[in-house]
Design an enzyme around this catalytic site. Structure first.
Site, PDB file in Angstrom:
ATOM      1  N   ASP A 174      -1.185 -69.263   0.681  1.00 24.26           N
ATOM      2  CA  ASP A 174      -1.815 -70.563   0.388  1.00 24.26           C
ATOM      3  C   ASP A 174      -1.473 -71.711   1.354  1.00 24.26           C
ATOM      4  OD1 ASP A 174      -2.651 -69.061  -1.749  1.00 24.26           O
ATOM      5  OD2 ASP A 174      -1.787 -70.312  -3.303  1.00 24.26           O
TER       6      ASP A 174
ATOM      7  N   CYS B 131       3.220 -70.164  -6.218  1.00 24.87           N
ATOM      8  CA  CYS B 131       2.557 -68.951  -5.720  1.00 24.87           C
ATOM      9  C   CYS B 131       3.479 -68.042  -4.922  1.00 24.87           C
ATOM     10  CB  CYS B 131       1.289 -69.332  -4.967  1.00 24.87           C
ATOM     11  SG  CYS B 131       0.055 -70.010  -6.113  1.00 24.87           S
TER      12      CYS B 131
ATOM     13  N   HIS C  60      -8.064 -78.900  -7.063  1.00 25.10           N
ATOM     14  CA  HIS C  60      -7.591 -78.501  -5.729  1.00 25.10           C
ATOM     15  C   HIS C  60      -8.231 -77.186  -5.322  1.00 25.10           C
ATOM     16  CE1 HIS C  60      -5.042 -76.246  -8.497  1.00 25.10           C
ATOM     17  NE2 HIS C  60      -4.930 -75.352  -7.523  1.00 25.10           N
TER      18      HIS C  60
ATOM     19  N   ASP D 158      -5.898 -69.865  -2.298  1.00 26.36           N
ATOM     20  CA  ASP D 158      -6.213 -70.333  -3.648  1.00 26.36           C
ATOM     21  C   ASP D 158      -7.683 -70.766  -3.587  1.00 26.36           C
ATOM     22  OD1 ASP D 158      -4.756 -70.648  -6.110  1.00 26.36           O
ATOM     23  OD2 ASP D 158      -4.818 -72.828  -5.893  1.00 26.36           O
TER      24      ASP D 158
ATOM     25  N   LYS E 283      -7.705 -65.883  -4.655  1.00 26.29           N
ATOM     26  CA  LYS E 283      -7.205 -65.772  -6.034  1.00 26.29           C
ATOM     27  C   LYS E 283      -7.520 -67.037  -6.821  1.00 26.29           C
ATOM     28  CE  LYS E 283      -2.672 -67.281  -4.609  1.00 26.29           C
ATOM     29  NZ  LYS E 283      -2.764 -68.569  -5.333  1.00 26.29           N
TER      30      LYS E 283
ATOM     31  N   HIS F 214     -12.384 -75.421 -12.957  1.00 23.44           N
ATOM     32  CA  HIS F 214     -11.413 -74.352 -13.238  1.00 23.44           C
ATOM     33  C   HIS F 214     -10.465 -74.751 -14.370  1.00 23.44           C
ATOM     34  CE1 HIS F 214      -7.927 -71.633 -12.249  1.00 23.44           C
ATOM     35  NE2 HIS F 214      -8.938 -70.787 -12.167  1.00 23.44           N
TER      36      HIS F 214
ATOM     37  N   HIS G  66     -10.629 -71.793  -6.173  1.00 27.68           N
ATOM     38  CA  HIS G  66     -11.098 -72.039  -7.541  1.00 27.68           C
ATOM     39  C   HIS G  66     -12.545 -72.523  -7.601  1.00 27.68           C
ATOM     40  CE1 HIS G  66      -6.949 -71.665  -8.705  1.00 27.68           C
ATOM     41  NE2 HIS G  66      -6.570 -72.804  -8.190  1.00 27.68           N
TER      42      HIS G  66
HETATM   43  C1  VGL Z   1      -0.397 -73.255  -6.368  1.00 25.60           C
HETATM   44  C2  VGL Z   1      -0.399 -74.721  -8.130  1.00 25.60           C
HETATM   45  C3  VGL Z   1      -1.736 -74.448  -8.365  1.00 25.60           C
HETATM   46  C4  VGL Z   1       0.376 -72.627  -5.242  1.00 25.60           C
HETATM   47  C5  VGL Z   1      -1.723 -72.975  -6.599  1.00 25.60           C
HETATM   48  O1  VGL Z   1      -0.241 -72.171  -4.255  1.00 25.60           O
HETATM   49  O2  VGL Z   1       1.612 -72.575  -5.332  1.00 25.60           O
HETATM   50  N1  VGL Z   1       0.262 -74.111  -7.138  1.00 25.60           N
HETATM   51  N2  VGL Z   1      -2.386 -73.581  -7.582  1.00 25.60           N
HETATM   52 ZN    ZN Z   2      -4.500 -73.357  -7.789  1.00 26.73          ZN
END
Ligand code: VGL
Ligand code: ZN
Length: 213
Positions: A17, A160, A90, A55, A115, A61, A57
């Protein structure tokens, strides 16, 4: 200094990410998140295999506070699969915030795992969605490619990266977190808790300087 670890054919670098929204100025900016980019670019050539996660979404979401009237970002709600932290919107699919940091080297990656793509469930781990049963397919990919050890870096250490490392270890891979190639959000002690959980699960920690180049 001589390198302690020379990655081989059965090792893989998992870059989690490293997206604009997780960097300073992004929707869910991790403090110093962009500092991981030069470190990850430096170590990538030493790996035979690189996989990136993104990430990704859909609008509306389940993990977005804006989807839950009366709730604010960083509150927790009860989802069907357990507690869900609510985040600012996000990494919405196809938006600039969901793109990789522009300086991240991405040409070497053999696969990109997206994901959190289903509206009703979040996915912190690169291996399983947050119900801990729906697989992304990454474990099968690694087994078919004969990967036995996964080096993990990226954002965020306490979400993550943390859940990806735990799932890698649970799935039977050696999991190694490259500490200076990660940065955390640290929400109410989440960083210390994540580090403890990873250590208890047998995840190893190294500095990027320990990797051969
Ligand atoms: C993440 C919060 C929400 C991450 C992803 O990549 O750590 N954290 N979505
Ligand atoms: Zn996320």
């Amino acid at each position: 200094m001589a390198a302690d670890i020379i990655p081989g054919e059965r090792d893989l670098l998992l870059v989690v990410d490293v997206q604009n929204d997780f960097c300073p100025g992004g929707a869910l900016g991790v403090p110093e998140g962009d500092a991981v980019v030069p470190v990850i670019n430096r170590i990538q050539p030493g790996f035979a295999h690189v996989v990136l996660t993104q990430d990704w979404h859909p609008p509306g979401h389940q993990s977005f506070a804006s989807t839950h009237p009366g709730h604010a970002p960083f509150e927790t709600v009860e989802a069907a699969y357990g507690p869900q932290t609510l985040w600012p919107d996000h990494c919405v699919q196809g938006t600039p915030g969901a793109a990789f940091h522009p300086d991240l080297e991405t040409t070497k990656a053999e696969m990109i795992v997206r994901k959190g793509t289903r509206a009703e469930i979040d996915s912190y781990s690169a291996f399983y969605e947050n119900d801990h049963t729906t697989a992304t397919g990454l474990a099968g990919y690694l087994r078919e490619r004969d990967v036995t050890r996964v080096f993990i870096c990226g954002l965020a250490t306490d979400y993550c990266v943390h859940f990806s490392a735990l799932d890698a270890a649970r799935a039977g891979f050696e999991a190694v977190v490259i500490e200076d190639a990660c940065r955390g959000i640290d929400l109410e002690g989440s960083l210390a808790a994540a580090n403890q959980a990873m250590a208890e699960a047998g995840v190893a920690f190294i500095a990027s300087a320990a990797l051969g180049d």
